[in-house]
Design an enzyme around this catalytic site. Sequence first.
Site, PDB file in Angstrom:
ATOM      1  N   TRP A 186      56.577 123.239 124.510  1.00  0.00           N
ATOM      2  CA  TRP A 186      56.631 124.474 123.736  1.00  0.00           C
ATOM      3  C   TRP A 186      56.695 125.642 124.698  1.00  0.00           C
ATOM      4  CZ3 TRP A 186      52.675 128.297 123.872  1.00  0.00           C
ATOM      5  CH2 TRP A 186      53.005 129.448 123.124  1.00  0.00           C
ATOM      6  N   GLU A 225      58.853 121.734 120.342  1.00  0.00           N
ATOM      7  CA  GLU A 225      58.106 122.422 119.278  1.00  0.00           C
ATOM      8  C   GLU A 225      58.593 123.849 119.055  1.00  0.00           C
ATOM      9  OE1 GLU A 225      53.994 123.091 120.330  1.00  0.00           O
ATOM     10  OE2 GLU A 225      53.438 123.636 118.280  1.00  0.00           O
ATOM     11  N   LYS A 227      58.682 127.488 116.528  1.00  0.00           N
ATOM     12  CA  LYS A 227      57.749 128.258 115.707  1.00  0.00           C
ATOM     13  C   LYS A 227      58.455 129.495 115.164  1.00  0.00           C
ATOM     14  CE  LYS A 227      54.284 130.498 117.766  1.00  0.00           C
ATOM     15  NZ  LYS A 227      53.190 130.844 118.712  1.00  0.00           N
ATOM     16  N   ASP A 258      54.177 121.712 113.963  1.00  0.00           N
ATOM     17  CA  ASP A 258      52.868 122.360 114.042  1.00  0.00           C
ATOM     18  C   ASP A 258      52.640 123.025 112.690  1.00  0.00           C
ATOM     19  OD1 ASP A 258      50.945 124.535 114.368  1.00  0.00           O
ATOM     20  OD2 ASP A 258      51.022 124.129 116.509  1.00  0.00           O
ATOM     21  N   HIS A 261      53.103 126.820 112.092  1.00  0.00           N
ATOM     22  CA  HIS A 261      54.308 127.472 112.606  1.00  0.00           C
ATOM     23  C   HIS A 261      55.387 127.785 111.591  1.00  0.00           C
ATOM     24  CE1 HIS A 261      53.751 126.470 117.145  1.00  0.00           C
ATOM     25  NE2 HIS A 261      52.715 127.048 116.597  1.00  0.00           N
ATOM     26  N   HIS A 285      51.243 118.764 115.289  1.00  0.00           N
ATOM     27  CA  HIS A 285      50.178 119.620 115.779  1.00  0.00           C
ATOM     28  C   HIS A 285      49.439 120.067 114.536  1.00  0.00           C
ATOM     29  CE1 HIS A 285      51.338 121.037 120.106  1.00  0.00           C
ATOM     30  NE2 HIS A 285      51.055 119.765 120.034  1.00  0.00           N
ATOM     31  N   ASP A 293      49.490 132.291 112.529  1.00  0.00           N
ATOM     32  CA  ASP A 293      49.299 131.037 113.264  1.00  0.00           C
ATOM     33  C   ASP A 293      47.974 131.120 114.025  1.00  0.00           C
ATOM     34  OD1 ASP A 293      49.733 128.650 114.578  1.00  0.00           O
ATOM     35  OD2 ASP A 293      50.993 129.538 116.124  1.00  0.00           O
ATOM     36  N   ASP A 295      45.366 129.166 114.289  1.00  0.00           N
ATOM     37  CA  ASP A 295      44.769 127.967 114.886  1.00  0.00           C
ATOM     38  C   ASP A 295      43.294 127.811 114.570  1.00  0.00           C
ATOM     39  OD1 ASP A 295      47.019 126.639 116.280  1.00  0.00           O
ATOM     40  OD2 ASP A 295      47.153 128.548 117.321  1.00  0.00           O
ATOM     41  N   ASP A 325      46.001 120.718 117.088  1.00  0.00           N
ATOM     42  CA  ASP A 325      46.233 121.953 117.853  1.00  0.00           C
ATOM     43  C   ASP A 325      45.534 123.131 117.199  1.00  0.00           C
ATOM     44  OD1 ASP A 325      47.121 123.911 119.541  1.00  0.00           O
ATOM     45  OD2 ASP A 325      49.197 123.916 118.834  1.00  0.00           O
TER      46      ASP A 325
HETATM   47  C1  RNT Z   1      51.681 127.644 120.196  1.00  0.00           C
HETATM   48  C2  RNT Z   1      51.920 126.187 120.063  1.00  0.00           C
HETATM   49  C3  RNT Z   1      51.438 125.342 121.208  1.00  0.00           C
HETATM   50  C4  RNT Z   1      50.076 125.746 121.741  1.00  0.00           C
HETATM   51  C5  RNT Z   1      49.486 124.752 122.722  1.00  0.00           C
HETATM   52  C6  RNT Z   1      48.334 125.334 123.476  1.00  0.00           C
HETATM   53  O1  RNT Z   1      51.962 128.345 119.062  1.00  0.00           O
HETATM   54  O2  RNT Z   1      51.353 125.727 118.885  1.00  0.00           O
HETATM   55  O3  RNT Z   1      51.481 124.014 120.845  1.00  0.00           O
HETATM   56  O4  RNT Z   1      49.167 125.939 120.718  1.00  0.00           O
HETATM   57  O5  RNT Z   1      50.451 124.256 123.532  1.00  0.00           O
HETATM   58 ZN    ZN Z   2      51.321 123.649 118.564  1.00  0.00          ZN
END
Ligand code: RNT
Ligand code: ZN
Length: 417
Positions: A186, A225, A227, A258, A261, A285, A293, A295, A325
Amino acid sequence: MKEELIKKAYEIAKERYAEIGIDTEKVLNMMQDFHLSMHCWQADDVKGFEVQAGDLSGGIQSTGNYPGAARNIDELRADVLKALSLIPGSHRLNLHEIYGDFKGKAVDRDEVTVEHFQSWIDWAKENQLPLDFNSSSFSHPKSGNLTLANPDEGIRQFWVEHTKRCREISNAIGQAQNDPCIMNLWVHDGCKDFSVNHALYRNLLKASLDEILAVEQPMMKTSIEGKVFGIGLESFTVGSHDFYTAYAAKNGTLLTIDTGHYHPTESPADKVSAVLPFVDELMLHVSRPVRWDSDHVTIMDDPTYELFAEIVRANALDRVHYGLDFFDGAINRIAAYVIGSRSAQKCMLRALLEPSATISQYELAGKNHHVLTLLEEQKAMPWNAVYDEFCLRNNVPVGQDFMAEIDAYENTVTLKR
Ligand code: RNT
Ligand code: ZN
Protein backbone atom coordinates in the site's frame (compact mmCIF):
# COMPACT_ATOMS: atom_id res chain seq x y z
CA MET A 1 -17.41 -18.75 33.67
CA LYS A 2 -18.32 -22.22 34.84
CA GLU A 3 -17.18 -24.94 32.51
CA GLU A 4 -20.21 -27.06 33.20
CA LEU A 5 -22.54 -24.25 32.15
CA ILE A 6 -20.61 -23.65 28.94
CA LYS A 7 -20.76 -27.34 28.06
CA LYS A 8 -24.49 -27.50 28.73
CA ALA A 9 -25.15 -24.42 26.61
CA TYR A 10 -23.02 -25.88 23.82
CA GLU A 11 -24.92 -29.18 23.82
CA ILE A 12 -28.20 -27.33 23.44
CA ALA A 13 -26.74 -25.12 20.70
CA LYS A 14 -25.44 -28.20 18.92
CA GLU A 15 -28.96 -29.66 18.84
CA ARG A 16 -30.54 -26.39 17.73
CA TYR A 17 -28.07 -26.13 14.84
CA ALA A 18 -28.48 -29.81 13.94
CA GLU A 19 -32.19 -29.08 13.48
CA ILE A 20 -31.35 -26.67 10.67
CA GLY A 21 -28.77 -28.99 9.16
CA ILE A 22 -25.60 -27.46 10.61
CA ASP A 23 -22.96 -29.65 12.23
CA THR A 24 -21.34 -27.49 14.91
CA GLU A 25 -18.46 -29.96 15.36
CA LYS A 26 -17.55 -29.51 11.71
CA VAL A 27 -17.79 -25.75 12.12
CA LEU A 28 -15.56 -25.84 15.20
CA ASN A 29 -12.95 -27.69 13.16
CA MET A 30 -13.19 -25.07 10.43
CA MET A 31 -12.71 -22.34 13.02
CA GLN A 32 -9.51 -24.06 14.11
CA ASP A 33 -8.33 -23.56 10.54
CA PHE A 34 -9.33 -19.91 10.38
CA HIS A 35 -6.08 -18.00 10.88
CA LEU A 36 -6.01 -14.26 11.35
CA SER A 37 -2.96 -12.33 10.27
CA MET A 38 -2.57 -10.10 13.30
CA HIS A 39 -0.99 -6.76 12.48
CA CYS A 40 2.00 -5.77 14.61
CA TRP A 41 1.23 -2.05 14.41
CA GLN A 42 -1.64 -1.85 16.93
CA ALA A 43 0.92 -2.42 19.71
CA ASP A 44 2.79 0.88 19.18
CA ASP A 45 0.53 3.17 17.12
CA VAL A 46 2.36 2.41 13.84
CA LYS A 47 5.69 3.80 15.02
CA GLY A 48 8.07 0.94 14.25
CA PHE A 49 11.70 0.59 15.31
CA GLU A 50 13.72 2.66 12.90
CA VAL A 51 16.44 4.56 14.72
CA GLN A 52 15.77 7.52 12.43
CA ALA A 53 11.96 7.24 12.77
CA GLY A 54 9.93 10.37 12.05
CA ASP A 55 6.27 11.10 12.76
CA LEU A 56 3.53 8.96 11.25
CA SER A 57 2.71 10.28 7.78
CA GLY A 58 1.12 9.06 4.57
CA GLY A 59 -2.40 10.21 5.33
CA ILE A 60 -3.01 7.80 8.21
CA GLN A 61 -3.31 8.59 11.89
CA SER A 62 -3.40 6.85 15.23
CA THR A 63 -5.16 9.02 17.79
CA GLY A 64 -5.14 8.76 21.58
CA ASN A 65 -2.37 8.42 24.11
CA TYR A 66 -3.39 5.55 26.35
CA PRO A 67 -0.31 4.60 28.38
CA GLY A 68 1.73 1.48 27.79
CA ALA A 69 2.50 1.37 24.06
CA ALA A 70 5.34 -1.00 23.17
CA ARG A 71 8.60 0.96 22.87
CA ASN A 72 10.88 -1.67 21.44
CA ILE A 73 10.97 -5.05 19.81
CA ASP A 74 10.97 -7.05 23.07
CA GLU A 75 7.98 -5.21 24.44
CA LEU A 76 6.09 -5.58 21.18
CA ARG A 77 6.79 -9.31 21.03
CA ALA A 78 5.66 -9.77 24.63
CA ASP A 79 2.46 -7.81 23.97
CA VAL A 80 1.67 -9.78 20.85
CA LEU A 81 2.15 -13.08 22.67
CA LYS A 82 -0.01 -11.87 25.54
CA ALA A 83 -2.78 -10.94 23.12
CA LEU A 84 -2.47 -14.25 21.26
CA SER A 85 -2.75 -16.16 24.51
CA LEU A 86 -6.25 -14.72 24.88
CA ILE A 87 -7.42 -15.45 21.33
CA PRO A 88 -8.53 -19.00 20.50
CA GLY A 89 -6.91 -20.80 17.57
CA SER A 90 -3.55 -20.31 15.87
CA HIS A 91 -2.70 -17.19 13.92
CA ARG A 92 -0.12 -15.29 11.90
CA LEU A 93 1.73 -12.05 12.56
CA ASN A 94 1.82 -9.30 9.98
CA LEU A 95 4.99 -7.17 10.07
CA HIS A 96 5.66 -3.81 8.47
CA GLU A 97 9.19 -3.21 7.20
CA ILE A 98 9.74 -0.44 9.76
CA TYR A 99 9.51 -3.09 12.52
CA GLY A 100 12.84 -4.65 11.55
CA ASP A 101 15.46 -5.53 14.15
CA PHE A 102 17.86 -2.75 13.19
CA LYS A 103 20.02 -3.17 16.31
CA GLY A 104 20.56 0.54 16.90
CA LYS A 105 21.70 1.27 13.35
CA ALA A 106 20.07 3.73 10.96
CA VAL A 107 19.12 1.45 8.08
CA ASP A 108 17.45 3.32 5.27
CA ARG A 109 14.49 1.82 3.43
CA ASP A 110 16.56 1.10 0.35
CA GLU A 111 19.16 -0.76 2.41
CA VAL A 112 16.97 -3.20 4.31
CA THR A 113 17.71 -6.91 3.94
CA VAL A 114 16.55 -10.20 5.39
CA GLU A 115 19.25 -9.95 8.05
CA HIS A 116 17.10 -7.26 9.73
CA PHE A 117 14.32 -9.82 10.01
CA GLN A 118 16.34 -12.85 11.07
CA SER A 119 15.46 -12.43 14.74
CA TRP A 120 11.80 -12.15 13.76
CA ILE A 121 12.07 -15.34 11.73
CA ASP A 122 13.68 -17.17 14.66
CA TRP A 123 11.21 -15.81 17.18
CA ALA A 124 8.27 -16.63 14.91
CA LYS A 125 9.52 -20.19 14.51
CA GLU A 126 9.87 -20.62 18.27
CA ASN A 127 6.34 -19.42 18.72
CA GLN A 128 4.86 -21.24 15.72
CA LEU A 129 3.66 -18.00 14.28
CA PRO A 130 3.89 -17.66 10.49
CA LEU A 131 4.73 -14.15 9.32
CA ASP A 132 3.28 -11.86 6.69
CA PHE A 133 4.89 -8.64 5.56
CA ASN A 134 4.33 -5.07 4.32
CA SER A 135 6.51 -2.60 2.50
CA SER A 136 6.47 0.79 4.30
CA SER A 137 6.38 3.95 2.24
CA PHE A 138 5.08 6.35 4.92
CA SER A 139 6.86 8.16 7.79
CA HIS A 140 10.05 8.86 5.85
CA PRO A 141 11.69 12.07 4.55
CA LYS A 142 11.17 10.80 0.98
CA SER A 143 7.50 9.87 1.57
CA GLY A 144 6.04 13.25 0.57
CA ASN A 145 2.84 12.94 -1.38
CA LEU A 146 4.22 10.62 -4.04
CA THR A 147 6.42 7.55 -3.72
CA LEU A 148 6.10 4.84 -6.39
CA ALA A 149 4.28 7.37 -8.57
CA ASN A 150 6.79 10.17 -8.14
CA PRO A 151 7.87 11.95 -11.36
CA ASP A 152 11.25 12.53 -9.69
CA GLU A 153 13.10 9.48 -10.95
CA GLY A 154 15.47 9.38 -7.97
CA ILE A 155 12.64 9.25 -5.43
CA ARG A 156 10.62 6.78 -7.48
CA GLN A 157 13.61 4.46 -7.80
CA PHE A 158 14.28 4.73 -4.07
CA TRP A 159 10.80 3.32 -3.38
CA VAL A 160 11.06 0.76 -6.17
CA GLU A 161 14.26 -0.49 -4.53
CA HIS A 162 12.59 -0.56 -1.12
CA THR A 163 9.62 -2.52 -2.38
CA LYS A 164 11.78 -4.98 -4.32
CA ARG A 165 13.78 -5.62 -1.15
CA CYS A 166 10.58 -6.13 0.80
CA ARG A 167 9.50 -8.81 -1.67
CA GLU A 168 12.86 -10.46 -1.29
CA ILE A 169 12.55 -10.40 2.50
CA SER A 170 9.00 -11.77 2.25
CA ASN A 171 10.28 -14.58 0.06
CA ALA A 172 13.01 -15.45 2.57
CA ILE A 173 10.40 -15.46 5.35
CA GLY A 174 8.17 -17.71 3.24
CA GLN A 175 11.05 -20.10 2.64
CA ALA A 176 12.00 -20.20 6.30
CA GLN A 177 8.45 -20.96 7.41
CA ASN A 178 7.72 -23.19 4.43
CA ASP A 179 4.51 -21.31 3.90
CA PRO A 180 4.15 -18.36 1.53
CA CYS A 181 4.43 -14.98 3.16
CA ILE A 182 1.78 -12.52 2.00
CA MET A 183 3.23 -9.09 1.34
CA ASN A 184 0.82 -6.20 1.29
CA LEU A 185 1.72 -3.24 -0.85
CA TRP A 186 0.00 0.00 0.00
CA VAL A 187 1.32 3.44 -0.89
CA HIS A 188 -0.39 6.67 0.07
CA ASP A 189 0.39 8.46 -3.21
CA GLY A 190 -2.10 11.19 -3.97
CA CYS A 191 -2.89 14.89 -4.08
CA LYS A 192 -4.41 17.24 -1.55
CA ASP A 193 -6.01 19.43 -4.18
CA PHE A 194 -6.79 19.53 -7.88
CA SER A 195 -4.25 17.92 -10.10
CA VAL A 196 -4.08 17.63 -13.86
CA ASN A 197 -1.54 14.83 -13.92
CA HIS A 198 -3.64 11.83 -12.91
CA ALA A 199 -2.65 9.85 -15.98
CA LEU A 200 1.03 10.61 -15.46
CA TYR A 201 0.99 9.42 -11.84
CA ARG A 202 -0.96 6.28 -12.66
CA ASN A 203 1.35 5.37 -15.50
CA LEU A 204 4.30 5.85 -13.17
CA LEU A 205 2.71 3.66 -10.51
CA LYS A 206 2.07 0.99 -13.12
CA ALA A 207 5.67 1.18 -14.33
CA SER A 208 6.95 0.89 -10.74
CA LEU A 209 4.75 -2.12 -10.02
CA ASP A 210 5.83 -3.78 -13.26
CA GLU A 211 9.45 -3.33 -12.29
CA ILE A 212 8.91 -4.53 -8.72
CA LEU A 213 6.98 -7.62 -9.81
CA ALA A 214 9.38 -8.54 -12.59
CA VAL A 215 11.50 -10.53 -10.12
CA GLU A 216 10.09 -13.99 -9.36
CA GLN A 217 9.71 -14.63 -5.65
CA PRO A 218 8.03 -18.02 -5.38
CA MET A 219 7.55 -18.22 -1.62
CA MET A 220 5.69 -14.96 -1.25
CA LYS A 221 2.57 -13.40 -2.72
CA THR A 222 2.06 -9.70 -3.35
CA SER A 223 -1.27 -8.13 -2.54
CA ILE A 224 -2.08 -4.58 -3.62
CA GLU A 225 -4.31 -2.26 -1.61
CA GLY A 226 -6.24 0.73 -2.87
CA LYS A 227 -8.25 3.31 -0.99
CA VAL A 228 -10.46 6.34 -1.47
CA PHE A 229 -8.37 9.04 0.19
CA GLY A 230 -5.93 9.84 2.97
CA ILE A 231 -5.68 12.81 5.32
CA GLY A 232 -3.97 15.65 3.48
CA LEU A 233 -4.43 13.74 0.22
CA GLU A 234 -8.16 14.21 -0.09
CA SER A 235 -8.61 15.04 -3.76
CA PHE A 236 -6.89 12.23 -5.59
CA THR A 237 -5.50 8.76 -4.87
CA VAL A 238 -3.17 7.29 -7.47
CA GLY A 239 -3.75 3.72 -6.26
CA SER A 240 -7.52 3.86 -6.39
CA HIS A 241 -9.67 0.73 -6.29
CA ASP A 242 -10.21 0.72 -10.05
CA PHE A 243 -6.48 1.02 -10.65
CA TYR A 244 -5.50 -1.88 -8.39
CA THR A 245 -8.43 -4.11 -9.31
CA ALA A 246 -7.50 -3.79 -12.95
CA TYR A 247 -3.81 -4.27 -12.17
CA ALA A 248 -4.41 -7.36 -10.02
CA ALA A 249 -6.70 -8.96 -12.60
CA LYS A 250 -4.24 -8.38 -15.40
CA ASN A 251 -1.03 -9.24 -13.58
CA GLY A 252 -2.07 -12.03 -11.26
CA THR A 253 -1.39 -10.32 -7.94
CA LEU A 254 -3.64 -10.61 -4.92
CA LEU A 255 -6.00 -7.77 -4.10
CA THR A 256 -6.48 -6.32 -0.62
CA ILE A 257 -9.89 -5.28 0.63
CA ASP A 258 -9.55 -2.92 3.59
CA THR A 259 -12.98 -2.44 5.14
CA GLY A 260 -12.21 1.19 5.93
CA HIS A 261 -11.31 2.16 2.38
CA TYR A 262 -14.63 2.60 0.64
CA HIS A 263 -17.32 5.21 0.37
CA PRO A 264 -19.66 4.99 3.38
CA THR A 265 -22.58 3.37 1.56
CA GLU A 266 -20.42 1.04 -0.50
CA SER A 267 -20.25 -2.55 0.76
CA PRO A 268 -16.77 -4.13 1.00
CA ALA A 269 -18.56 -7.49 1.28
CA ASP A 270 -19.96 -7.08 -2.21
CA LYS A 271 -16.44 -6.86 -3.66
CA VAL A 272 -15.78 -10.51 -2.87
CA SER A 273 -17.93 -12.15 -5.52
CA ALA A 274 -17.25 -9.30 -7.94
CA VAL A 275 -13.50 -9.77 -8.06
CA LEU A 276 -13.02 -13.48 -7.33
CA PRO A 277 -13.82 -14.52 -10.91
CA PHE A 278 -10.78 -12.46 -11.97
CA VAL A 279 -8.39 -12.48 -9.02
CA ASP A 280 -7.15 -15.73 -7.48
CA GLU A 281 -6.81 -14.64 -3.88
CA LEU A 282 -7.75 -11.77 -1.64
CA MET A 283 -6.14 -10.25 1.43
CA LEU A 284 -8.44 -8.58 3.92
CA HIS A 285 -7.65 -5.67 6.15
CA VAL A 286 -10.44 -5.90 8.66
CA SER A 287 -10.95 -2.59 10.38
CA ARG A 288 -13.80 -0.31 11.52
CA PRO A 289 -14.20 3.08 9.92
CA VAL A 290 -16.00 5.67 12.04
CA ARG A 291 -16.91 8.61 9.76
CA TRP A 292 -13.62 8.17 7.88
CA ASP A 293 -10.91 5.51 7.57
CA SER A 294 -10.33 5.89 11.29
CA ASP A 295 -9.11 2.33 11.95
CA HIS A 296 -11.14 1.80 15.10
CA VAL A 297 -11.01 -1.67 16.63
CA THR A 298 -13.02 -4.27 14.73
CA ILE A 299 -16.29 -5.23 16.36
CA MET A 300 -18.98 -7.74 15.50
CA ASP A 301 -20.84 -5.36 13.24
CA ASP A 302 -22.92 -5.97 10.13
CA PRO A 303 -20.26 -5.01 7.55
CA THR A 304 -17.74 -7.44 9.07
CA TYR A 305 -20.28 -10.22 9.33
CA GLU A 306 -21.47 -9.64 5.76
CA LEU A 307 -17.88 -9.73 4.49
CA PHE A 308 -17.19 -13.13 6.04
CA ALA A 309 -20.62 -14.44 5.07
CA GLU A 310 -19.95 -13.49 1.44
CA ILE A 311 -16.66 -15.41 1.53
CA VAL A 312 -18.39 -18.49 2.94
CA ARG A 313 -21.29 -18.22 0.50
CA ALA A 314 -18.82 -17.90 -2.38
CA ASN A 315 -17.08 -21.05 -1.12
CA ALA A 316 -13.84 -19.07 -1.08
CA LEU A 317 -12.53 -19.62 2.45
CA ASP A 318 -9.12 -20.76 1.23
CA ARG A 319 -8.76 -17.99 -1.31
CA VAL A 320 -8.66 -15.30 1.33
CA HIS A 321 -5.99 -14.14 3.78
CA TYR A 322 -7.51 -12.64 6.86
CA GLY A 323 -5.48 -9.61 7.90
CA LEU A 324 -6.51 -7.11 10.53
CA ASP A 325 -5.75 -3.40 10.22
CA PHE A 326 -6.80 -1.17 13.07
CA PHE A 327 -4.75 1.04 15.35
CA ASP A 328 -6.42 2.73 18.27
CA GLY A 329 -4.09 4.55 20.64
CA ALA A 330 -6.92 5.57 22.95
CA ILE A 331 -7.50 2.24 24.69
CA ASN A 332 -5.42 -0.59 26.12
CA ARG A 333 -3.68 -1.90 23.02
CA ILE A 334 -3.66 -5.54 24.07
CA ALA A 335 -7.38 -5.38 24.68
CA ALA A 336 -7.69 -3.82 21.23
CA TYR A 337 -6.03 -6.88 19.69
CA VAL A 338 -8.12 -9.30 21.69
CA ILE A 339 -11.45 -7.56 21.13
CA GLY A 340 -10.78 -7.06 17.42
CA SER A 341 -9.57 -10.60 16.80
CA ARG A 342 -12.30 -12.29 18.80
CA SER A 343 -14.94 -10.15 17.12
CA ALA A 344 -13.62 -11.09 13.69
CA GLN A 345 -13.75 -14.74 14.72
CA LYS A 346 -17.33 -14.38 15.91
CA CYS A 347 -18.31 -12.93 12.55
CA MET A 348 -16.68 -15.87 10.79
CA LEU A 349 -18.31 -18.34 13.16
CA ARG A 350 -21.75 -16.88 12.51
CA ALA A 351 -21.06 -17.02 8.79
CA LEU A 352 -20.11 -20.70 9.03
CA LEU A 353 -23.22 -21.48 11.07
CA GLU A 354 -25.52 -19.98 8.45
CA PRO A 355 -27.66 -22.61 6.66
CA SER A 356 -26.74 -21.06 3.33
CA ALA A 357 -27.68 -24.10 1.22
CA THR A 358 -31.25 -24.00 2.54
CA ILE A 359 -31.50 -20.24 2.18
CA SER A 360 -30.17 -20.47 -1.35
CA GLN A 361 -32.83 -23.02 -2.30
CA TYR A 362 -35.58 -20.75 -1.05
CA GLU A 363 -34.11 -17.84 -2.97
CA LEU A 364 -33.90 -19.82 -6.19
CA ALA A 365 -37.49 -20.96 -5.71
CA GLY A 366 -38.61 -17.34 -5.43
CA LYS A 367 -39.55 -17.66 -1.74
CA ASN A 368 -37.91 -14.47 -0.62
CA HIS A 369 -39.93 -14.16 2.57
CA HIS A 370 -38.27 -17.44 3.66
CA VAL A 371 -34.89 -15.98 2.83
CA LEU A 372 -35.51 -12.96 5.00
CA THR A 373 -36.98 -15.06 7.79
CA LEU A 374 -34.01 -17.40 7.93
CA LEU A 375 -31.44 -14.62 7.73
CA GLU A 376 -33.18 -12.82 10.58
CA GLU A 377 -33.53 -15.96 12.68
CA GLN A 378 -29.80 -16.67 12.41
CA LYS A 379 -29.04 -13.53 14.35
CA ALA A 380 -30.75 -14.96 17.43
CA MET A 381 -29.45 -18.51 17.15
CA PRO A 382 -27.11 -19.61 20.00
CA TRP A 383 -23.87 -19.04 18.07
CA ASN A 384 -22.38 -17.51 21.23
CA ALA A 385 -22.52 -20.90 22.98
CA VAL A 386 -20.49 -22.32 20.09
CA TYR A 387 -17.92 -19.53 20.42
CA ASP A 388 -17.65 -20.14 24.17
CA GLU A 389 -17.03 -23.82 23.49
CA PHE A 390 -14.39 -22.84 20.92
CA CYS A 391 -12.60 -20.78 23.60
CA LEU A 392 -12.88 -23.57 26.12
CA ARG A 393 -11.39 -26.16 23.77
CA ASN A 394 -8.52 -23.78 23.04
CA ASN A 395 -7.82 -23.10 26.71
CA VAL A 396 -8.44 -19.39 26.52
CA PRO A 397 -10.75 -17.39 28.79
CA VAL A 398 -14.42 -17.52 27.90
CA GLY A 399 -16.43 -14.31 27.49
CA GLN A 400 -15.30 -11.22 29.32
CA ASP A 401 -13.00 -13.26 31.56
CA PHE A 402 -10.02 -12.24 29.40
CA MET A 403 -10.24 -8.72 30.82
CA ALA A 404 -8.86 -9.85 34.19
CA GLU A 405 -5.70 -11.04 32.46
CA ILE A 406 -5.36 -7.85 30.48
CA ASP A 407 -5.76 -5.76 33.63
CA ALA A 408 -3.15 -7.84 35.44
CA TYR A 409 -0.72 -7.45 32.50
CA GLU A 410 -1.45 -3.74 32.44
CA ASN A 411 -0.65 -3.37 36.14
CA THR A 412 2.50 -5.43 36.08
CA VAL A 413 3.85 -4.64 32.60
CA THR A 414 2.44 -1.93 30.34
CA LEU A 415 1.76 0.73 33.01
CA LYS A 416 5.36 0.42 34.17
CA ARG A 417 6.68 1.59 30.80
C1 RNT B 1 -3.76 2.69 5.07
C2 RNT B 1 -3.80 1.24 4.76
C3 RNT B 1 -2.60 0.45 5.21
C4 RNT B 1 -2.10 0.82 6.59
C5 RNT B 1 -1.06 -0.14 7.14
C6 RNT B 1 -0.35 0.43 8.33
O1 RNT B 1 -4.93 3.33 4.82
O2 RNT B 1 -4.94 0.68 5.30
O3 RNT B 1 -2.88 -0.90 5.10
O4 RNT B 1 -3.14 0.90 7.50
O5 RNT B 1 -0.21 -0.53 6.16
ZN1 ZN C 1 -5.13 -1.42 5.23
